[in-house]
Design a protein around this motif. Structure first.
Motif, PDB file in Angstrom:
ATOM      1  N   PHE A  60       0.863  -1.164   0.000  1.00 33.86           N
ATOM      2  CA  PHE A  60       0.000   0.000   0.000  1.00 33.86           C
ATOM      3  C   PHE A  60       0.905   1.221   0.000  1.00 33.86           C
ATOM      4  N   THR A  61       0.778   2.048  -1.033  1.00 36.90           N
ATOM      5  CA  THR A  61       1.720   3.146  -1.233  1.00 36.90           C
ATOM      6  C   THR A  61       1.009   4.493  -1.242  1.00 36.90           C
ATOM      7  N   LEU A  62       1.808   5.533  -1.069  1.00 34.96           N
ATOM      8  CA  LEU A  62       1.272   6.887  -0.976  1.00 34.96           C
ATOM      9  C   LEU A  62       0.638   7.349  -2.282  1.00 34.96           C
ATOM     10  N   ASN A  63       1.345   7.213  -3.385  1.00 36.83           N
ATOM     11  CA  ASN A  63       0.919   7.811  -4.645  1.00 36.83           C
ATOM     12  C   ASN A  63       0.313   6.838  -5.649  1.00 36.83           C
ATOM     13  N   TYR A  64       0.423   5.535  -5.387  1.00 35.46           N
ATOM     14  CA  TYR A  64      -0.056   4.543  -6.339  1.00 35.46           C
ATOM     15  C   TYR A  64      -1.073   3.583  -5.729  1.00 35.46           C
ATOM     16  N   GLY A  65      -1.432   3.786  -4.468  1.00 33.11           N
ATOM     17  CA  GLY A  65      -2.404   2.909  -3.839  1.00 33.11           C
ATOM     18  C   GLY A  65      -1.861   1.507  -3.651  1.00 33.11           C
ATOM     19  N   ARG A  66      -2.707   0.520  -3.918  1.00 36.46           N
ATOM     20  CA  ARG A  66      -2.302  -0.878  -3.753  1.00 36.46           C
ATOM     21  C   ARG A  66      -1.612  -1.366  -5.018  1.00 36.46           C
ATOM     22  N   VAL A  67      -0.413  -1.902  -4.848  1.00 38.46           N
ATOM     23  CA  VAL A  67       0.407  -2.348  -5.975  1.00 38.46           C
ATOM     24  C   VAL A  67       0.895  -3.765  -5.701  1.00 38.46           C
ATOM     25  N   ASP A  68       0.867  -4.613  -6.730  1.00 40.02           N
ATOM     26  CA  ASP A  68       1.386  -5.975  -6.640  1.00 40.02           C
ATOM     27  C   ASP A  68       2.797  -6.012  -7.216  1.00 40.02           C
ATOM     28  N   LEU A  69       3.743  -6.474  -6.405  1.00 48.41           N
ATOM     29  CA  LEU A  69       5.143  -6.514  -6.812  1.00 48.41           C
ATOM     30  C   LEU A  69       5.678  -7.935  -6.756  1.00 48.41           C
ATOM     31  N   ILE A  70       6.590  -8.240  -7.650  1.00 48.05           N
ATOM     32  CA  ILE A  70       7.341  -9.482  -7.592  1.00 48.05           C
ATOM     33  C   ILE A  70       8.736  -9.170  -7.061  1.00 48.05           C
ATOM     34  N   ALA A  71       9.082  -9.779  -5.952  1.00 41.99           N
ATOM     35  CA  ALA A  71      10.424  -9.647  -5.369  1.00 41.99           C
ATOM     36  C   ALA A  71      11.218 -10.881  -5.773  1.00 41.99           C
ATOM     37  N   ARG A  72      11.996 -10.743  -6.832  1.00 34.71           N
ATOM     38  CA  ARG A  72      12.702 -11.900  -7.389  1.00 34.71           C
ATOM     39  C   ARG A  72      13.842 -12.337  -6.468  1.00 34.71           C
ATOM     40  N   GLY A  73      13.886 -13.644  -6.227  1.00 31.65           N
ATOM     41  CA  GLY A  73      14.937 -14.207  -5.399  1.00 31.65           C
ATOM     42  C   GLY A  73      14.804 -13.916  -3.922  1.00 31.65           C
ATOM     43  N   ALA A  74      13.664 -13.359  -3.497  1.00 33.39           N
ATOM     44  CA  ALA A  74      13.517 -12.927  -2.107  1.00 33.39           C
ATOM     45  C   ALA A  74      13.494 -14.089  -1.122  1.00 33.39           C
ATOM     46  N   SER A  75      13.199 -15.297  -1.599  1.00 29.18           N
ATOM     47  CA  SER A  75      13.129 -16.446  -0.694  1.00 29.18           C
ATOM     48  C   SER A  75      14.469 -17.176  -0.543  1.00 29.18           C
ATOM     49  N   THR A  76      15.488 -16.730  -1.245  1.00 22.96           N
ATOM     50  CA  THR A  76      16.790 -17.389  -1.130  1.00 22.96           C
ATOM     51  C   THR A  76      17.506 -16.935   0.132  1.00 22.96           C
ATOM     52  N   SER A  77      18.428 -17.754   0.611  1.00 24.23           N
ATOM     53  CA  SER A  77      19.120 -17.460   1.871  1.00 24.23           C
ATOM     54  C   SER A  77      20.022 -16.233   1.767  1.00 24.23           C
ATOM     55  N   LYS A  78      20.480 -15.888   0.574  1.00 25.44           N
ATOM     56  CA  LYS A  78      21.399 -14.765   0.414  1.00 25.44           C
ATOM     57  C   LYS A  78      20.689 -13.425   0.229  1.00 25.44           C
ATOM     58  N   SER A  79      19.376 -13.451   0.004  1.00 27.10           N
ATOM     59  CA  SER A  79      18.659 -12.206  -0.256  1.00 27.10           C
ATOM     60  C   SER A  79      18.212 -11.545   1.045  1.00 27.10           C
ATOM     61  N   PRO A  80      18.426 -10.240   1.192  1.00 28.63           N
ATOM     62  CA  PRO A  80      17.924  -9.525   2.374  1.00 28.63           C
ATOM     63  C   PRO A  80      16.446  -9.156   2.267  1.00 28.63           C
ATOM     64  N   LEU A  81      15.845  -9.379   1.099  1.00 27.03           N
ATOM     65  CA  LEU A  81      14.491  -8.890   0.866  1.00 27.03           C
ATOM     66  C   LEU A  81      13.449  -9.535   1.772  1.00 27.03           C
ATOM     67  N   LYS A  82      13.602 -10.831   2.042  1.00 31.21           N
ATOM     68  CA  LYS A  82      12.597 -11.519   2.858  1.00 31.21           C
ATOM     69  C   LYS A  82      12.482 -10.889   4.235  1.00 31.21           C
ATOM     70  N   ALA A  83      13.598 -10.473   4.804  1.00 34.94           N
ATOM     71  CA  ALA A  83      13.583  -9.816   6.112  1.00 34.94           C
ATOM     72  C   ALA A  83      13.106  -8.375   6.006  1.00 34.94           C
ATOM     73  N   GLN A  84      13.375  -7.733   4.894  1.00 32.81           N
ATOM     74  CA  GLN A  84      12.985  -6.333   4.727  1.00 32.81           C
ATOM     75  C   GLN A  84      11.494  -6.176   4.442  1.00 32.81           C
ATOM     76  N   LEU A  85      10.930  -7.120   3.721  1.00 33.35           N
ATOM     77  CA  LEU A  85       9.534  -7.012   3.289  1.00 33.35           C
ATOM     78  C   LEU A  85       8.599  -7.569   4.353  1.00 33.35           C
TER      79      LEU A  85
END
Length: 239
Positions: free
Chosen positions: A28-53
């Protein structure tokens, strides 16, 4: 929508696995409302995205794409108070699920985004939960065009009287003479007047607000269940 977005303020409201190593993330964003994003590789052990998201974490998001699913390219995490108490967490999940289930995609709702920020701050401060939830539900109703005057009966165009009883219909608002299709009835006039003044101090006002907003949310959901309600039921609390 532009093909490239940079440093957009937003919050994760839902995420789920996507293919083998990625996540599909609703934000849910300020200027674009609800947006669907693909976080590529976010489930791998080396990616920080899973913890950030994570839910309830303020983010600055970069993405690219013009279709329904955008590709997340960068995440910057910002500091936020923690929702430490379980009831505050359940309430936060409830607000997220409302946004994820009800908001149409890609429509901006800046005032609702501001209301969400206020709700997160109040929940983190261990404020009384019911007024926080009811105020946000009212902001959602306003954003979607279902706002109404608590102190005016739409069928008679007469001001609400403290000694009378009223009904509520999601498409009409407060009504003086509720028909058979009006499921919320026997709302005390004094409680409605208190809610018109944004006063939740009395128990009857809270009960009335809960009954009304529950009816509106159910109407907007069109029969779809809210999983977050089960958290309140299982904990013995009432949303």
């Amino acid at each position: 929508m532009s093909g490239k977005v940079i440093q957009e303020p937003g919050y994760v409201i839902h995420r789920r696995p996507w293919r083998e190593t990625s996540l599909q993330v609703d934000v849910f964003t300020l200027n674009y409302g609800r947006v669907d994003l693909i976080a590529r590789g976010a489930s791998t052990s080396k990616s920080p995205l899973k913890a950030q998201l994570q839910s309830f974490q303020p983010l600055l998001l970069d993405w690219v794409g013009r279709g329904g699913l955008k590709t997340l390219t960068q995440v910057d995490v910002r500091h936020a108070p923690v929702l430490a108490q379980s009831q505050a967490l359940f309430s936060g999940f409830y607000l997220n699920e409302l946004l994820q289930r009800i908001l149409p995609a890609a429509d901006p709702y800046p005032l609702l985004f501001a209301a969400y920020l206020d709700a997160m701050a109040e929940l983190a401060a261990a404020a009384e939960l019911e007024p926080v939830l009811r105020r946000f539900e009212r902001s959602l109703a306003l954003a979607l065009g279902y706002d109404f005057a608590w102190d005016l009966a739409t069928d008679s165009c007469a001001p609400v009287q403290s000694g009378w009883f009223y009904g509520y219909h999601p498409q009409q608002g407060i009504v003086e003479r509720p028909g058979a299709d009006v499921r919320v009835k026997k709302l005390r006039g004094d409680a409605l007047l208190a809610l018109a003044a944004n006063d939740y101090s009395e128990i009857e006002a809270r009960r009335s607000a809960k009954r009304v907003m529950r009816a509106l949310v159910d109407y907007l959901l069109q029969g779809r269940p809210l999983h977050s309600r089960q958290l309140f039921i299982q904990s013995g609390a009432v949303k």
